[in-house]
Design an enzyme around this catalytic site. Structure first.
Site, short mmCIF file in Angstrom:
data_model
loop_
_atom_site.label_atom_id
_atom_site.label_comp_id
_atom_site.label_asym_id
_atom_site.label_seq_id
_atom_site.Cartn_x
_atom_site.Cartn_y
_atom_site.Cartn_z
N CYS A 9 0.62 -1.08 0.18
CA CYS A 9 0.30 0.43 -0.16
C CYS A 9 0.72 1.35 -0.28
O CYS A 9 0.73 2.21 -0.33
CB CYS A 9 -1.08 -0.18 1.08
SG CYS A 9 -0.16 0.33 2.84
N CYS A 37 -2.66 -2.93 8.96
CA CYS A 37 -2.57 -1.44 9.01
C CYS A 37 -2.04 -1.94 10.29
O CYS A 37 -0.89 -1.31 11.34
CB CYS A 37 -3.53 -0.50 9.13
SG CYS A 37 -4.05 -0.17 7.59
FE1 FES Z 1 -1.21 -0.03 4.15
FE2 FES Z 1 -3.33 1.00 6.03
S1 FES Z 1 -3.84 0.63 3.45
S2 FES Z 1 -1.67 0.96 6.19
#
Ligand code: FES
Length: 145
Positions: free
Chosen positions: A33, A103
């Protein structure tokens, strides 16, 4: 989708910022991400975490989990802080959607990376602490901040 606690820590994050001359600092990132999280620790001579701050360049859940992680490790001993796992952070936030579990993992890794940095600086070994997988060094991330 998100619990009230997640929303609260996202909209009103605790301990955001940085510590000057920290005892330890850890920066980790998730390659998928692209989110980055940095945790600063101020640890006293009795190995108690007096202060903990974070800076997160990432999604809302990453902000909420870093905020909660700093709250959970503040005032704790190093040993206790090691028990602040991503599971503990998620429970304290009343859960996270499954797509956001990583996360909370970032929050756990950032705390561990900061503890690792502290141990390196002090020349000590912290039992049960492993070298962080994705520690990012200042020079690598400078342009992203
Ligand atoms: Fe990757 Fe939240 S989407 S840390």
């Amino acid at each position: 989708m998100y619990s009230e606690k997640v929303m609260d820590h996202f909209t009103n994050p605790r301990n955001m910022g940085e510590i000057e001359n920290p005892s330890g600092v850890g920066t980790v990132g998730n390659a998928k991400c692209g989110d980055i999280m940095r945790i600063y620790l101020d640890i006293d001579d009795h190995q108690i975490i007096r202060e903990c701050k974070f800076k997160t360049f990432g999604c809302g859940a990453a902000v909420a989990t870093s905020s909660m992680a700093t709250e959970l490790v503040k005032g704790k001993t190093i040993e206790e802080a090691l028990k602040v796992t991503n599971q503990a952070v998620m429970e304290a936030l009343d859960g996270l959607p499954s797509a956001k579990i990583h996360c909370s993992l970032l929050a756990e890794e950032a705390v561990h990376a900061a503890l690792w940095d502290y141990a390196q600086k002090k020349g000590i070994e912290i039992e049960g602490l492993q070298k962080p997988r994705s520690d990012i060094h200042e020079d690598d991330t400078e342009e992203e901040y």
